[in-house]
Design a protein around this motif. Structure first.
Motif, PDB file in Angstrom:
ATOM      1  N   SER A  45       0.828  -1.202   0.000  1.00 21.82           N
ATOM      2  CA  SER A  45       0.000   0.000   0.000  1.00 21.82           C
ATOM      3  C   SER A  45       0.864   1.254   0.000  1.00 21.82           C
ATOM      4  CB  SER A  45      -0.915  -0.002   1.229  1.00 21.82           C
ATOM      5  OG  SER A  45      -1.682   1.180   1.293  1.00 21.82           O
ATOM      6  N   ALA A  46       1.958   1.226   0.767  1.00 25.82           N
ATOM      7  CA  ALA A  46       2.864   2.376   0.810  1.00 25.82           C
ATOM      8  C   ALA A  46       3.495   2.627  -0.557  1.00 25.82           C
ATOM      9  CB  ALA A  46       3.946   2.143   1.865  1.00 25.82           C
ATOM     10  N   ILE A  51       4.664   5.669  -5.599  1.00 25.93           N
ATOM     11  CA  ILE A  51       4.946   5.704  -7.032  1.00 25.93           C
ATOM     12  C   ILE A  51       4.150   6.795  -7.763  1.00 25.93           C
ATOM     13  CG2 ILE A  51       4.743   4.408  -9.190  1.00 25.93           C
ATOM     14  CD1 ILE A  51       5.571   1.910  -7.676  1.00 25.93           C
ATOM     15  N   PRO A  52       2.819   6.879  -7.580  1.00 22.92           N
ATOM     16  CA  PRO A  52       2.100   7.971  -8.256  1.00 22.92           C
ATOM     17  C   PRO A  52       2.558   9.353  -7.796  1.00 22.92           C
ATOM     18  CG  PRO A  52       0.565   6.308  -7.464  1.00 22.92           C
ATOM     19  CD  PRO A  52       1.887   6.007  -6.851  1.00 22.92           C
ATOM     20  N   GLY A  53       2.884   9.476  -6.496  1.00 24.50           N
ATOM     21  CA  GLY A  53       3.363  10.766  -5.994  1.00 24.50           C
ATOM     22  C   GLY A  53       4.650  11.192  -6.673  1.00 24.50           C
ATOM     23  N   ILE A  54       5.566  10.248  -6.826  1.00 25.51           N
ATOM     24  CA  ILE A  54       6.844  10.543  -7.489  1.00 25.51           C
ATOM     25  C   ILE A  54       6.608  10.899  -8.959  1.00 25.51           C
ATOM     26  CG2 ILE A  54       9.043   9.550  -8.225  1.00 25.51           C
ATOM     27  CD1 ILE A  54       9.025   7.900  -5.633  1.00 25.51           C
ATOM     28  N   ALA A 159      -2.657  11.673  11.397  1.00 32.01           N
ATOM     29  CA  ALA A 159      -2.514  13.133  11.488  1.00 32.01           C
ATOM     30  C   ALA A 159      -2.018  13.713  10.163  1.00 32.01           C
ATOM     31  CB  ALA A 159      -1.549  13.494  12.616  1.00 32.01           C
ATOM     32  N   ILE A 160      -1.069  13.014   9.516  1.00 29.85           N
ATOM     33  CA  ILE A 160      -0.567  13.474   8.219  1.00 29.85           C
ATOM     34  C   ILE A 160      -1.699  13.508   7.199  1.00 29.85           C
ATOM     35  CG2 ILE A 160       0.931  12.887   6.278  1.00 29.85           C
ATOM     36  CD1 ILE A 160       2.444  14.039   8.587  1.00 29.85           C
ATOM     37  N   GLY A 161      -2.536  12.473   7.193  1.00 30.90           N
ATOM     38  CA  GLY A 161      -3.653  12.438   6.263  1.00 30.90           C
ATOM     39  C   GLY A 161      -4.642  13.570   6.509  1.00 30.90           C
ATOM     40  N   ILE A 162      -4.939  13.832   7.787  1.00 30.83           N
ATOM     41  CA  ILE A 162      -5.868  14.908   8.131  1.00 30.83           C
ATOM     42  C   ILE A 162      -5.307  16.263   7.704  1.00 30.83           C
ATOM     43  CG2 ILE A 162      -6.950  16.143  10.053  1.00 30.83           C
ATOM     44  CD1 ILE A 162      -7.135  13.432  11.502  1.00 30.83           C
ATOM     45  N   MET A 187       1.392  13.023  -1.468  1.00 30.18           N
ATOM     46  CA  MET A 187       1.353  11.585  -1.733  1.00 30.18           C
ATOM     47  C   MET A 187       2.664  10.915  -1.347  1.00 30.18           C
ATOM     48  SD  MET A 187      -0.716  11.662  -5.366  1.00 30.18           S
ATOM     49  CE  MET A 187      -0.651   9.914  -5.677  1.00 30.18           C
ATOM     50  N   VAL A 188       3.782  11.571  -1.650  1.00 31.12           N
ATOM     51  CA  VAL A 188       5.083  11.024  -1.266  1.00 31.12           C
ATOM     52  C   VAL A 188       5.219  10.987   0.252  1.00 31.12           C
ATOM     53  CG1 VAL A 188       7.570  11.464  -1.286  1.00 31.12           C
ATOM     54  CG2 VAL A 188       6.245  11.674  -3.406  1.00 31.12           C
ATOM     55  N   LEU A 189       4.794  12.052   0.926  1.00 29.75           N
ATOM     56  CA  LEU A 189       4.891  12.097   2.380  1.00 29.75           C
ATOM     57  C   LEU A 189       4.024  11.019   3.026  1.00 29.75           C
ATOM     58  CD1 LEU A 189       5.955  13.451   4.917  1.00 29.75           C
ATOM     59  CD2 LEU A 189       4.090  15.119   4.755  1.00 29.75           C
ATOM     60  N   ILE A 190       2.795  10.869   2.545  1.00 26.91           N
ATOM     61  CA  ILE A 190       1.912   9.831   3.085  1.00 26.91           C
ATOM     62  C   ILE A 190       2.496   8.448   2.820  1.00 26.91           C
ATOM     63  CG2 ILE A 190      -0.354   8.740   2.791  1.00 26.91           C
ATOM     64  CD1 ILE A 190      -1.501  11.525   2.301  1.00 26.91           C
ATOM     65  N   GLY A 191       3.058   8.252   1.621  1.00 29.72           N
ATOM     66  CA  GLY A 191       3.671   6.967   1.307  1.00 29.72           C
ATOM     67  C   GLY A 191       4.839   6.646   2.220  1.00 29.72           C
ATOM     68  N   LEU A 192       5.664   7.646   2.534  1.00 24.12           N
ATOM     69  CA  LEU A 192       6.797   7.424   3.438  1.00 24.12           C
ATOM     70  C   LEU A 192       6.327   7.074   4.844  1.00 24.12           C
ATOM     71  CD1 LEU A 192       9.209  10.299   2.309  1.00 24.12           C
ATOM     72  CD2 LEU A 192       9.463   7.838   1.892  1.00 24.12           C
TER      73      LEU A 192
END
Length: 220
Positions: A45-46, A51-54, A159-162, A187-192
């Motif tokens: 999932s991460a 990948i789309p964020g990058i 919290a990051i998502g919110i 998207m990259v931050l959420i993925g990390l």
């Protein structure tokens, strides 16, 4: 956001609610239970978020059509990950919250793909709502599961998502390029963050295996 199931790591098959302990190993529900609770599923999932964020950051000049298709596919894939993770939850309340997240991602993905020529403002609105609601539901799941290992990581991810949802919804939409970069960065931050949760969950599973006799049929 993706969160581990709401109970301590287990190393053997769990028949799930309403099932007998003699459920065959090939039972689809048992298989989905194991997959949804696996740290590798969280890792997948991460990666599906990273990948789309990058790609969005690397090619900021892509057309709105390409961006909508990319975001739509991202939302559908993540919705699939969330749906399978529902089977990894032991508590009905947590299952319901995760199922709502899965449905939300799938519906948002369909909206993006159904009308790929929509504006960047519409895409930002869709993603902002998804991240905000998903973050709130993930936080609820983490707070209601007192025995959830590494709950701090999950709450941080929520919290990051919110924050991502609020920022995307609150920003003006004058610059499509700026908003595209913003979506990619979030998207990259959420993925990390999800990557950190996956490895934290792997650590918890390995500790559980070290103190519990290993079931040969368990994938952990």
């Amino acid at each position: 956001m993706t969160e581990p199931h709401g109970s301590a790591p287990h190393t053997g098959p769990d028949p799930g609610p309403g099932r007998s302990g003699s459920a065959p190993p090939g039972d689809p529900v048992v298989i989905l239970d194991r997959v949804g609770a696996s740290w590798t599923w969280l890792l997948g999932s991460a990666v599906a978020t990273l990948i789309p964020g990058i790609l969005v950051l690397v090619w900021p000049e892509e057309t709105l059509h390409v961006l909508a298709v990319l975001l739509g596919l991202y939302l559908l894939v993540i919705g699939g990950f969330r749906f399978v993770s529902v089977f990894g939850h032991r508590e009905q309340g947590n299952r319901f919250a995760t199922l709502l997240i899965a449905v939300l991602y799938v519906l948002a993905g369909v909206l993006c793909l159904r009308n790929p020529m929509q504006t960047i403002a519409a895409l930002s609105l869709i993603l902002g709502v998804v991240w905000l609601v998903s973050g709130v539901l993930t936080a609820y799941t983490a707070l209601s599961s007192r025995d959830l290992p590494h709950r701090g990581f999950v709450l941080c991810g929520a919290a990051i998502g919110i924050i991502a949802g609020i920022v995307v919804l609150a920003l003006p939409t004058e610059s499509a390029r700026a908003l595209t970069r913003l979506l990619g960065l979030w998207m990259v931050l959420i993925g990390l963050v999800e990557l950190a949760i996956a490895f934290a969950w792997r650590s918890a599973l390995r500790r559980a295996v070290s103190v519990t006799p290993r079931d040969p049929a368990s994938p952990y």
